[in-house]
Design an enzyme around this catalytic site. Structure first.
Site, PDB file in Angstrom:
ATOM      1  N   ASN A  14       0.839  -1.210   0.000  1.00  0.00           N
ATOM      2  CA  ASN A  14       0.000   0.000   0.000  1.00  0.00           C
ATOM      3  C   ASN A  14       0.868   1.253   0.000  1.00  0.00           C
ATOM      4  O   ASN A  14       0.540   2.242  -0.665  1.00  0.00           O
ATOM      5  CB  ASN A  14      -0.957  -0.002   1.195  1.00  0.00           C
ATOM      6  CG  ASN A  14      -2.193  -0.832   0.925  1.00  0.00           C
ATOM      7  OD1 ASN A  14      -3.082  -0.416   0.194  1.00  0.00           O
ATOM      8  ND2 ASN A  14      -2.235  -2.027   1.495  1.00  0.00           N
ATOM      9  N   ARG A  66       4.632  -0.594  27.325  1.00  0.00           N
ATOM     10  CA  ARG A  66       3.804  -0.118  26.213  1.00  0.00           C
ATOM     11  C   ARG A  66       3.694   1.407  26.244  1.00  0.00           C
ATOM     12  O   ARG A  66       3.678   2.066  25.204  1.00  0.00           O
ATOM     13  CB  ARG A  66       2.409  -0.761  26.340  1.00  0.00           C
ATOM     14  CG  ARG A  66       1.605  -0.698  25.085  1.00  0.00           C
ATOM     15  CD  ARG A  66       2.192  -1.624  24.031  1.00  0.00           C
ATOM     16  NE  ARG A  66       1.599  -1.358  22.742  1.00  0.00           N
ATOM     17  CZ  ARG A  66       1.895  -2.024  21.629  1.00  0.00           C
ATOM     18  NH1 ARG A  66       2.783  -2.983  21.637  1.00  0.00           N
ATOM     19  NH2 ARG A  66       1.311  -1.716  20.491  1.00  0.00           N
ATOM     20  N   ASN A 108      -6.965   4.992   7.807  1.00  0.00           N
ATOM     21  CA  ASN A 108      -6.531   3.594   7.846  1.00  0.00           C
ATOM     22  C   ASN A 108      -7.136   2.843   6.662  1.00  0.00           C
ATOM     23  O   ASN A 108      -8.272   3.110   6.276  1.00  0.00           O
ATOM     24  CB  ASN A 108      -7.018   2.958   9.160  1.00  0.00           C
ATOM     25  CG  ASN A 108      -6.655   1.488   9.260  1.00  0.00           C
ATOM     26  OD1 ASN A 108      -5.504   1.096   9.077  1.00  0.00           O
ATOM     27  ND2 ASN A 108      -7.651   0.651   9.553  1.00  0.00           N
ATOM     28  N   HIS A 110      -8.413  -0.851   5.562  1.00  0.00           N
ATOM     29  CA  HIS A 110      -8.772  -2.156   6.138  1.00  0.00           C
ATOM     30  C   HIS A 110      -9.256  -3.068   5.015  1.00  0.00           C
ATOM     31  O   HIS A 110     -10.072  -2.646   4.181  1.00  0.00           O
ATOM     32  CB  HIS A 110      -9.860  -1.993   7.212  1.00  0.00           C
ATOM     33  CG  HIS A 110     -10.184  -3.290   7.867  1.00  0.00           C
ATOM     34  ND1 HIS A 110      -9.373  -3.845   8.836  1.00  0.00           N
ATOM     35  CD2 HIS A 110     -11.190  -4.170   7.669  1.00  0.00           C
ATOM     36  CE1 HIS A 110      -9.877  -5.014   9.203  1.00  0.00           C
ATOM     37  NE2 HIS A 110     -10.976  -5.228   8.515  1.00  0.00           N
ATOM     38  N   ASP A 147     -10.710   6.704  14.761  1.00  0.00           N
ATOM     39  CA  ASP A 147     -11.168   7.300  16.024  1.00  0.00           C
ATOM     40  C   ASP A 147     -10.704   6.406  17.175  1.00  0.00           C
ATOM     41  O   ASP A 147      -9.787   5.600  16.993  1.00  0.00           O
ATOM     42  CB  ASP A 147     -12.690   7.524  15.995  1.00  0.00           C
ATOM     43  CG  ASP A 147     -13.468   6.225  15.952  1.00  0.00           C
ATOM     44  OD1 ASP A 147     -12.842   5.136  16.065  1.00  0.00           O
ATOM     45  OD2 ASP A 147     -14.701   6.280  15.813  1.00  0.00           O
ATOM     46  N   ALA A 180      -8.890  -3.148  -4.922  1.00  0.00           N
ATOM     47  CA  ALA A 180      -9.522  -2.179  -4.012  1.00  0.00           C
ATOM     48  C   ALA A 180      -8.504  -1.321  -3.229  1.00  0.00           C
ATOM     49  O   ALA A 180      -8.482  -0.103  -3.372  1.00  0.00           O
ATOM     50  CB  ALA A 180     -10.447  -2.904  -3.040  1.00  0.00           C
ATOM     51  N   GLU A 181      -7.651  -1.951  -2.439  1.00  0.00           N
ATOM     52  CA  GLU A 181      -6.799  -1.164  -1.539  1.00  0.00           C
ATOM     53  C   GLU A 181      -5.907  -0.168  -2.280  1.00  0.00           C
ATOM     54  O   GLU A 181      -5.831   1.005  -1.919  1.00  0.00           O
ATOM     55  CB  GLU A 181      -5.917  -2.092  -0.699  1.00  0.00           C
ATOM     56  CG  GLU A 181      -6.708  -2.980   0.224  1.00  0.00           C
ATOM     57  CD  GLU A 181      -5.813  -3.811   1.130  1.00  0.00           C
ATOM     58  OE1 GLU A 181      -4.837  -3.277   1.682  1.00  0.00           O
ATOM     59  OE2 GLU A 181      -6.096  -5.007   1.292  1.00  0.00           O
TER      60      GLU A 181
HETATM   61  C1  GAR Z   1      -3.166  -4.772   3.858  1.00  0.00           C
HETATM   62  O1  GAR Z   1      -3.996  -5.754   3.297  1.00  0.00           O
HETATM   63  C2  GAR Z   1      -3.961  -3.892   4.793  1.00  0.00           C
HETATM   64  O2  GAR Z   1      -5.256  -3.643   4.357  1.00  0.00           O
HETATM   65  C3  GAR Z   1      -3.951  -4.727   6.047  1.00  0.00           C
HETATM   66  O3  GAR Z   1      -2.636  -5.228   6.117  1.00  0.00           O
HETATM   67  C4  GAR Z   1      -2.127  -5.418   4.790  1.00  0.00           C
HETATM   68  C5  GAR Z   1      -0.780  -4.760   4.672  1.00  0.00           C
HETATM   69  O4  GAR Z   1      -0.189  -5.031   3.431  1.00  0.00           O
HETATM   70  N1  GAR Z   1      -4.324  -3.941   7.192  1.00  0.00           N
HETATM   71  C6  GAR Z   1      -5.072  -4.407   8.193  1.00  0.00           C
HETATM   72  O5  GAR Z   1      -5.453  -5.558   8.261  1.00  0.00           O
HETATM   73  C7  GAR Z   1      -5.417  -3.380   9.257  1.00  0.00           C
HETATM   74  N2  GAR Z   1      -6.434  -3.878  10.139  1.00  0.00           N
HETATM   75  P1  GAR Z   1       0.983  -4.107   2.843  1.00  0.00           P
HETATM   76  O6  GAR Z   1       2.062  -3.992   3.927  1.00  0.00           O
HETATM   77  O7  GAR Z   1       1.491  -4.876   1.652  1.00  0.00           O
HETATM   78  O8  GAR Z   1       0.400  -2.779   2.468  1.00  0.00           O
END
Ligand code: GAR
Length: 203
Positions: A14, A66, A108, A110, A147, A180-181
């Site tokens: 991403n 943490r 974010n 998802h 949020d 999509a992403e």
């Molecule tokens: C992606 O599919 C993203 O949507 C997901 O982690 C992957 C990261 O891939 N995120 C989540 O699950 C957040 N809850 P990338 O490092 O190749 O972008």
């Protein structure tokens, strides 16, 4: 210019989609000023370095508690003085202080159609395992503001993706990313950078 920090945990596809969209003009009025990973081995850090973008690792492993990690993460983000923080596969719970310091300025991605397959425990491949176990015929991705909750903030864009016979979690994950992403995350950044996203309530 919208100054953007991207937070990542793993491969960073991403992040790559964002960098490519800045390069090819699909994202305008935007500068990626820094990349932060919680994982020293994240390939995403190399993707940033290849573009001469300052990239830092802030890992919970390097802090005794943490709280100390949260403070370091928050300070690390503030250092870049960003207008927008993009969580692009950042698999860390965001400190509440960060959410309030950057109210409506954290987004974010998802990998499902929220509110399905989201919230605690649903991240990465687990999301697609959940979708296949349930037998949904359509899944997708969501980009939303962050949020106080997990995957509960106002939705900016969603895009549906077909589930196909014989899909494995990995095959489905790849299709959701490609269709999509990598489409809606750059689009959301471009729209925010160009004043096209209204904040407040569900957008
Ligand atoms: C992606 O599919 C993203 O949507 C997901 O982690 C992957 C990261 O891939 N995120 C989540 O699950 C957040 N809850 P990338 O490092 O190749 O972008």
């Amino acid at each position: 210019m919208l100054k953007v920090v991207v937070c990542v945990s793993g491969g960073g596809t991403n992040l790559q989609a964002i960098l490519d969209a800045v390069d090819n003009g699909q994202i305008t009025n935007t500068e990626i000023v820094g990349v932060i990973s919680n994982n020293a081995g994240a390939y995403a850090l190399e993707r940033a370095a290849a573009k001469n973008i300052p990239a830092v690792c802030i890992s919970p492993k390097d802090y005794e508690t943490r709280e100390l990690f949260n403070e370091a993460l928050l300070a690390g983000v503030h250092k870049f003085e960003p207008d927008l923080v993009v969580l692009a596969g950042f698999l860390v719970n965001i400190p509440p202080q960060m959410v309030s310091d950057f109210k409506n300025r954290i987004i974010n991605i998802h990998p499902s159609l929220i509110p399905s397959f989201c919230g605690k425990g649903f991240y990465g491949l687990k999301v697609h395992e959940g979708a296949l176990e349930r037998g949904v015929k359509v899944t997708g991705a969501t980009v939303h503001f962050v949020d106080d909750g997990t995957d509960t903030g106002p939705i900016i864009f969603q895009k549906a993706v077909e589930v196909k016979e014989g899909d494995t979690p990995k095959v489905l994950q790849q299709r959701v990313m490609e269709e999509a992403e990598w489409v809606i995350l750059p689009k959301a950044i471009n729209d925010i950078a160009n004043g096209k996203v209204k904040i407040g309530g569900n957008v």
